[in-house]
Design a protein around this motif. Structure first.
Motif, PDB file in Angstrom:
ATOM      1  N   LYS A 280       0.793  -1.432   0.066  1.00  0.00           N
ATOM      2  CA  LYS A 280      -0.110   0.187   0.286  1.00  0.00           C
ATOM      3  C   LYS A 280       0.987   0.948   0.133  1.00  0.00           C
ATOM      4  O   LYS A 280       1.750   1.200   0.262  1.00  0.00           O
ATOM      5  CB  LYS A 280      -1.084  -0.024   1.049  1.00  0.00           C
ATOM      6  CG  LYS A 280      -1.473  -1.116   1.267  1.00  0.00           C
ATOM      7  CD  LYS A 280      -2.597  -1.315   2.956  1.00  0.00           C
ATOM      8  CE  LYS A 280      -3.448  -2.407   2.791  1.00  0.00           C
ATOM      9  NZ  LYS A 280      -3.584  -2.323   4.267  1.00  0.00           N
ATOM     10  N   ASN A 281       0.653   2.357  -0.451  1.00  0.00           N
ATOM     11  CA  ASN A 281       1.581   3.825  -0.692  1.00  0.00           C
ATOM     12  C   ASN A 281      -0.076   5.217  -0.090  1.00  0.00           C
ATOM     13  O   ASN A 281      -0.384   5.305  -0.986  1.00  0.00           O
ATOM     14  CB  ASN A 281       1.800   3.970  -2.221  1.00  0.00           C
ATOM     15  CG  ASN A 281       3.514   3.169  -2.402  1.00  0.00           C
ATOM     16  OD1 ASN A 281       3.978   3.118  -1.651  1.00  0.00           O
ATOM     17  ND2 ASN A 281       3.005   1.671  -2.803  1.00  0.00           N
ATOM     18  N   GLY A 282       0.180   5.535   1.095  1.00  0.00           N
ATOM     19  CA  GLY A 282      -0.226   6.587   0.826  1.00  0.00           C
ATOM     20  C   GLY A 282       0.115   7.625   0.198  1.00  0.00           C
ATOM     21  O   GLY A 282       0.856   7.089   0.087  1.00  0.00           O
ATOM     22  N   ALA A 283      -0.431   8.898   0.821  1.00  0.00           N
ATOM     23  CA  ALA A 283       0.072  10.465   0.252  1.00  0.00           C
ATOM     24  C   ALA A 283       1.218  10.635   1.245  1.00  0.00           C
ATOM     25  O   ALA A 283       1.854  10.376   2.317  1.00  0.00           O
ATOM     26  CB  ALA A 283      -0.848  11.335   0.463  1.00  0.00           C
ATOM     27  N   ARG A 284       2.460  10.758   0.349  1.00  0.00           N
ATOM     28  CA  ARG A 284       4.089  10.793   0.689  1.00  0.00           C
ATOM     29  C   ARG A 284       4.244  12.484   0.777  1.00  0.00           C
ATOM     30  O   ARG A 284       3.620  13.290  -0.373  1.00  0.00           O
ATOM     31  CB  ARG A 284       5.032  10.266  -0.321  1.00  0.00           C
ATOM     32  CG  ARG A 284       4.549   8.738   0.423  1.00  0.00           C
ATOM     33  CD  ARG A 284       4.792   8.304   2.038  1.00  0.00           C
ATOM     34  NE  ARG A 284       5.927   8.684   2.610  1.00  0.00           N
ATOM     35  CZ  ARG A 284       6.539   7.595   2.735  1.00  0.00           C
ATOM     36  NH1 ARG A 284       7.131   6.355   1.956  1.00  0.00           N
ATOM     37  NH2 ARG A 284       7.947   7.921   2.878  1.00  0.00           N
ATOM     38  N   MET A 285       5.316  12.694   1.591  1.00  0.00           N
ATOM     39  CA  MET A 285       6.202  14.125   0.878  1.00  0.00           C
ATOM     40  C   MET A 285       7.372  14.298  -0.222  1.00  0.00           C
ATOM     41  O   MET A 285       8.141  12.921   0.511  1.00  0.00           O
ATOM     42  CB  MET A 285       6.749  14.777   2.008  1.00  0.00           C
ATOM     43  CG  MET A 285       7.214  15.477   2.575  1.00  0.00           C
ATOM     44  SD  MET A 285       7.677  17.000   4.038  1.00  0.00           S
ATOM     45  CE  MET A 285       8.632  16.254   4.215  1.00  0.00           C
ATOM     46  N   CYS A 286       7.151  15.372  -1.268  1.00  0.00           N
ATOM     47  CA  CYS A 286       8.181  15.202  -1.779  1.00  0.00           C
ATOM     48  C   CYS A 286       9.571  15.896  -0.648  1.00  0.00           C
ATOM     49  O   CYS A 286       9.601  16.788   0.108  1.00  0.00           O
ATOM     50  CB  CYS A 286       8.209  15.902  -2.756  1.00  0.00           C
ATOM     51  SG  CYS A 286       9.754  16.515  -4.178  1.00  0.00           S
ATOM     52  N   GLN A 287      10.695  14.744  -0.842  1.00  0.00           N
ATOM     53  CA  GLN A 287      11.827  15.612  -0.300  1.00  0.00           C
ATOM     54  C   GLN A 287      13.071  16.857  -0.682  1.00  0.00           C
ATOM     55  O   GLN A 287      13.121  17.628   0.469  1.00  0.00           O
ATOM     56  CB  GLN A 287      12.968  14.657  -0.179  1.00  0.00           C
ATOM     57  CG  GLN A 287      12.353  13.046   0.555  1.00  0.00           C
ATOM     58  CD  GLN A 287      12.871  12.995   1.712  1.00  0.00           C
ATOM     59  OE1 GLN A 287      13.622  13.564   2.271  1.00  0.00           O
ATOM     60  NE2 GLN A 287      11.299  13.640   2.291  1.00  0.00           N
ATOM     61  N   TYR A 288      12.392  17.423  -1.377  1.00  0.00           N
ATOM     62  CA  TYR A 288      12.639  18.477  -1.912  1.00  0.00           C
ATOM     63  C   TYR A 288      11.719  19.750  -1.559  1.00  0.00           C
ATOM     64  O   TYR A 288      12.010  20.262  -0.907  1.00  0.00           O
ATOM     65  CB  TYR A 288      13.055  18.725  -3.615  1.00  0.00           C
ATOM     66  CG  TYR A 288      13.542  19.892  -4.368  1.00  0.00           C
ATOM     67  CD1 TYR A 288      14.728  20.548  -3.919  1.00  0.00           C
ATOM     68  CD2 TYR A 288      12.798  20.833  -4.854  1.00  0.00           C
ATOM     69  CE1 TYR A 288      15.726  21.579  -4.923  1.00  0.00           C
ATOM     70  CE2 TYR A 288      13.604  22.132  -5.578  1.00  0.00           C
ATOM     71  CZ  TYR A 288      14.926  22.427  -5.058  1.00  0.00           C
ATOM     72  OH  TYR A 288      15.113  23.435  -5.395  1.00  0.00           O
ATOM     73  N   CYS A 289      10.666  20.062  -2.755  1.00  0.00           N
ATOM     74  CA  CYS A 289       9.936  21.133  -3.156  1.00  0.00           C
ATOM     75  C   CYS A 289       8.598  20.869  -1.734  1.00  0.00           C
ATOM     76  O   CYS A 289       7.579  22.562  -1.816  1.00  0.00           O
ATOM     77  CB  CYS A 289       8.735  20.734  -3.534  1.00  0.00           C
ATOM     78  SG  CYS A 289       7.413  19.886  -4.229  1.00  0.00           S
ATOM     79  N   ARG A 290       8.369  20.065  -0.609  1.00  0.00           N
ATOM     80  CA  ARG A 290       7.642  19.474   0.401  1.00  0.00           C
ATOM     81  C   ARG A 290       6.039  19.509  -0.459  1.00  0.00           C
ATOM     82  O   ARG A 290       5.144  19.352   0.862  1.00  0.00           O
ATOM     83  CB  ARG A 290       7.813  20.757   1.286  1.00  0.00           C
ATOM     84  CG  ARG A 290       8.643  20.842   2.361  1.00  0.00           C
ATOM     85  CD  ARG A 290       9.181  19.689   2.730  1.00  0.00           C
ATOM     86  NE  ARG A 290      10.278  19.387   3.451  1.00  0.00           N
ATOM     87  CZ  ARG A 290      11.586  19.737   3.636  1.00  0.00           C
ATOM     88  NH1 ARG A 290      11.827  18.833   2.293  1.00  0.00           N
ATOM     89  NH2 ARG A 290      12.754  19.603   4.189  1.00  0.00           N
ATOM     90  N   ALA A 291       5.813  19.406  -1.425  1.00  0.00           N
ATOM     91  CA  ALA A 291       4.033  19.027  -2.097  1.00  0.00           C
ATOM     92  C   ALA A 291       4.272  17.487  -1.668  1.00  0.00           C
ATOM     93  O   ALA A 291       5.106  16.666  -1.152  1.00  0.00           O
ATOM     94  CB  ALA A 291       4.736  18.917  -3.704  1.00  0.00           C
ATOM     95  N   ILE A 292       2.873  17.150  -1.058  1.00  0.00           N
ATOM     96  CA  ILE A 292       2.058  16.204  -0.156  1.00  0.00           C
ATOM     97  C   ILE A 292       1.551  14.654  -1.532  1.00  0.00           C
ATOM     98  O   ILE A 292       0.023  16.512  -2.168  1.00  0.00           O
ATOM     99  CB  ILE A 292       1.391  16.279   0.739  1.00  0.00           C
ATOM    100  CG1 ILE A 292       2.573  16.475   1.904  1.00  0.00           C
ATOM    101  CG2 ILE A 292       0.439  14.737   0.936  1.00  0.00           C
ATOM    102  CD1 ILE A 292       1.837  17.263   2.779  1.00  0.00           C
ATOM    103  N   GLY A 293       1.217  14.584  -2.150  1.00  0.00           N
ATOM    104  CA  GLY A 293       0.468  13.926  -2.917  1.00  0.00           C
ATOM    105  C   GLY A 293       0.738  11.553  -2.613  1.00  0.00           C
ATOM    106  O   GLY A 293       1.928  11.015  -2.351  1.00  0.00           O
ATOM    107  N   VAL A 294       0.095  11.125  -3.950  1.00  0.00           N
ATOM    108  CA  VAL A 294       0.640   9.975  -3.907  1.00  0.00           C
ATOM    109  C   VAL A 294       0.642  10.115  -5.290  1.00  0.00           C
ATOM    110  O   VAL A 294       0.915  10.397  -5.644  1.00  0.00           O
ATOM    111  CB  VAL A 294      -1.473   9.133  -4.251  1.00  0.00           C
ATOM    112  CG1 VAL A 294      -1.540   9.890  -2.426  1.00  0.00           C
ATOM    113  CG2 VAL A 294      -1.828   9.489  -5.173  1.00  0.00           C
TER     114      VAL A 294
END
Length: 361
Positions: A280-294
């Protein structure tokens, strides 16, 4: 009654003995606490310490619409026992010098789950009902889940997690009314999510076993998503990594659907021995721009960092290459060199809160 702590107090007292059969509190709604969120400040917590009071509470629960009440038994329960494995859970108030024992302090209430094999504890999970983030939204909070180091790589974390979810589905039948919550769901939270190793998983591509951190297990296997703090809470914790807080919404099952699902446990429950975890994969955070998405891109080298796209990944490489695919020991050495960690006399390690200009996300 209305006490000095800005909350309403309700008590049921025996007419003859004057003893409190059960009592509870409801927080007084505050305009500063997300006034447009109907789940904040409008719930009540009741506790009984007598058999008669518990019977009254059970009768009351039976007459309240499903989804508006949760009954958590403070008893030790065996949830599963098969092939030498046993899962038990117990709910109660933890040791706390400030705990006055009145049974209404949600901060001290928790449920402990233990997985044993031939009477040896091999995994445990702690779930509280107050996550310490000052977000009053109601929902159980996963504080930790871990497998004994010598038993990692046998799939025991997902065995225990299955029964933790079953406990929540069965007992925490309280619909989350947060504005962000889907209709007809229970909110489960996780807090202070670190990267400490809690399990090992088997790679599908080559069969090797690699460490699994708490954060990886929560997001990649359990399906949690990054929990976005809003309002006052967001300002209070804006210095903390966004992916230290997570949320999972699970369907609130009807009594009929729950009874039917309980009959399938023997077939559906994961069996020890299967160490493949990532499903499973929930919404994660981009390590660069901090955007959150699946469906973010995962670094193929370390399989830990996530990015929106290759552009974000390239821009972050100067920072990320310090940690990518490093062993735990190598990371510790680098953090000590950078002044972000110290080794204590007893051989353990401690993070330093002042990282100056160091970026270790």
């Amino acid at each position: 009654d209305f006490d000095g702590d800005e909350r309403y107090v309700f008590r049921v007292i025996h007419k003859t003995t004057k003893a409190a059969l059960f009592q509870g509190t409801m927080e007084k709604p505050e305009d500063s606490q997300c006034p447009n969120d109907p789940n904040v400040g409008h719930y009540a917590l009741f506790t009984s310490t007598t058999e008669e009071g518990t019977k009254i509470m059970t009768d009351v629960v039976d007459h309240i619409s499903h989804g508006f009440v949760a009954l958590i038994p403070h008893v030790k329960t065996t949830m599963m026992k098969k092939d030498g494995y046993e899962v038990t859970c117990i709910t109660g108030e933890g040791p706390d010098n400030d705990n006055d024992g009145d049974g209404v302090e949600r901060e001290n209430l928790g449920t402990r789950f233990i997985l044993k094999h031939n009477d040896e504890e091999v995994a445990r999970c702690l779930m509280s009902y107050y996550d310490g983030s000052h977000d009053p939204s109601i929902g159980p909070t996963i504080e930790m889940i871990a497998v004994k180091e010598s038993r990692r790589g046998e799939g025991l974390a997902k065995v225990l997690w299955y029964w933790v979810l079953r406990f929540i589905e069965t007992h925490f039948t309280l619909e989350c009314l947060n504005n962000d919550a889907p209709i007809g769901h229970i909110m489960v939270k996780a807090t202070q999510i670190g990267t400490q190793e809690v399990e090992m998983r088997q790679r599908k591509r080559d069969g090797t076993k690699v460490p699994v951190g708490f954060k990886e297990f929560i997001f990649d296997y359990c399906g949690f998503s990054v929990r976005v703090q809003k309002g006052v809470v967001a300002y209070m914790f804006n210095s903390r990594p966004a992916d230290e807080e997570a949320v999972l919404y699970i369907p609130l099952l009807s009594k009929q659907a729950l009874a039917k699902k309980l009959l399938t446990d023997a077939i559906e429950a994961p069996k020890p021995g299967n160490a493949i975890l990532r499903t499973k994969n929930g919404a994660r955070m981009c390590q660069y721009c901090r955007a959150i998405g699946v469906n973010l891109l995962r670094c193929s080298r370390c399989e830990v960092a996530f990015y929106c796209n290759r552009s974000c990944q390239k821009k972050d490489w100067k920072r990320h290459k310090k940690w990518c695919s490093k062993t735990r020991e190598e990371v510790r050495e680098r953090m000590i060199e950078e002044g972000a960690m110290i080794k204590l006399p007893d051989g353990s390690y401690s993070l330093l809160m002042n990282f100056n200009n160091m970026d270790i996300r």
